[in-house]
Write a protein that holds these residues in place. Sequence first.
Motif, PDB file in Angstrom:
ATOM      1  N   SER A 192       0.780  -1.181   0.087  1.00  6.12           N
ATOM      2  CA  SER A 192       0.075  -0.098  -0.210  1.00  6.12           C
ATOM      3  C   SER A 192       0.772   1.307   0.117  1.00  6.12           C
TER       4      SER A 192
ATOM      5  N   SER B  64      -2.192   0.501   7.149  1.00  2.00           N
ATOM      6  CA  SER B  64      -2.405   0.310   5.812  1.00  2.00           C
ATOM      7  C   SER B  64      -3.785   0.532   5.200  1.00  2.00           C
TER       8      SER B  64
ATOM      9  N   ARG C 261      -5.322   2.984   2.299  1.00  2.00           N
ATOM     10  CA  ARG C 261      -6.511   2.190   1.110  1.00  2.00           C
ATOM     11  C   ARG C 261      -7.731   3.043   1.374  1.00  2.00           C
TER      12      ARG C 261
END
Length: 420
Positions: free
Chosen positions: A236, A341, A345
Amino acid sequence: MISALVRPLKFALFTGKAEPPPFATRRTRVPAPRWLTPFTTLDGVRLAELALALYLYGVAGSDLWDRLDAQKVEAPSPLVLQMAFLALSLPVALRDRWPLGAWRAALVTLPAYVFVDRTIDGFPPQGISYTWPLVLTYVLVLYTVASRNTEGVSIAVWVVSMAFVGVVNTNVLPMAGAVFAVPLVLGYNVRARRGASARLAEESQLKVVAEGAQAVLEERARIARELHDVVAHHMSVIAIQAEAVPLKAAGDARQLEEGLAVIRSLSLDAIAQLRQVLGVLRDADGRKETTPQPDLERIDALVANARAAGLAVLFRRSPQVEEVPQAVGLSAYRIVQESLSNVMRHAPGATVSLEVARERDELVVRVANGPGARPAESSAGAGHGLVGMRERAVLLGGTLEAGPIADGFEVVARLPLEAA
């Protein structure tokens, strides 16, 4: 019904073969003499059986000869005498290797013993002499038959034995029935107990196999969680950096080079962590990776990566969390890694509040974020990270709560220190 009654009789008298001796590997083994070249060891149990058979043969022979001399009667033919001697010895010699064969040998040779006994006492006799070698031989054979065959065969052997006694002397039928029943019942109980022990050993083995399979599944789940955390976080960050660096550099070669260097550093860190997770699986010699697992000290690197990816991270860590168990530190690191993460996202560019503190006997990790500065590109695969974080907390006896808050999302993990 008739077939059910005839089948055990046929098995016992003609066609049956007993089960093999139990615990063959535990039998007493003795070295064979050098002149017995075909044998390297001798079975102590069968040697004892043979010695007892020879002793009974000698006892039976001397007893019958003494009685023939005392009664001054003519001895039967040598063949009949030998059959009478064998009636007390041959079944004992055969009973360990061929239990049913030993019992059949007793049925064949006992008439010769009865004939010799009646010859000595005269006809018609009041009854045969039930000497201790005769009783011992038959009792041993009955016990072995019952311990190595089914209860149906044991009953058939008892019925045939009672029929034989009824033909010879009906006066002793009640006593014979009791004497014959004792070794048969004892042998049946031994066989039942042996079978229960074998089933228990088999179940224990199956339990060991099941526990091994469960351990394999747990290890696979652990590796899957580690891989997910490593890959999801680093990929990511790398993806966001790869998208942001060209825009940020705007043609400046120096800024572009610095951005690519950050991406390279993240890639090398991801490779190192993947090697750490999978190293023991790749190593044919079973050597384990000696690199330390991530802990709370490396959360600063996660925060730096997140900030480089465009997140505004406010990090607070209490001084009481300097020394925590390794399992707690690793789980806290992975929970922070996965939470950051997820923010990258699903809410790129958001403001994140990260707090790691110790409350009594728990390590508390809070990660909260506001709305993203720009829309998320995709939400594919959402949900698996939360499952992995919750599993990590539960394995330590802790809890993890995750859900939406005002204009954002929050993750709160409580990891007990004493259980770890």
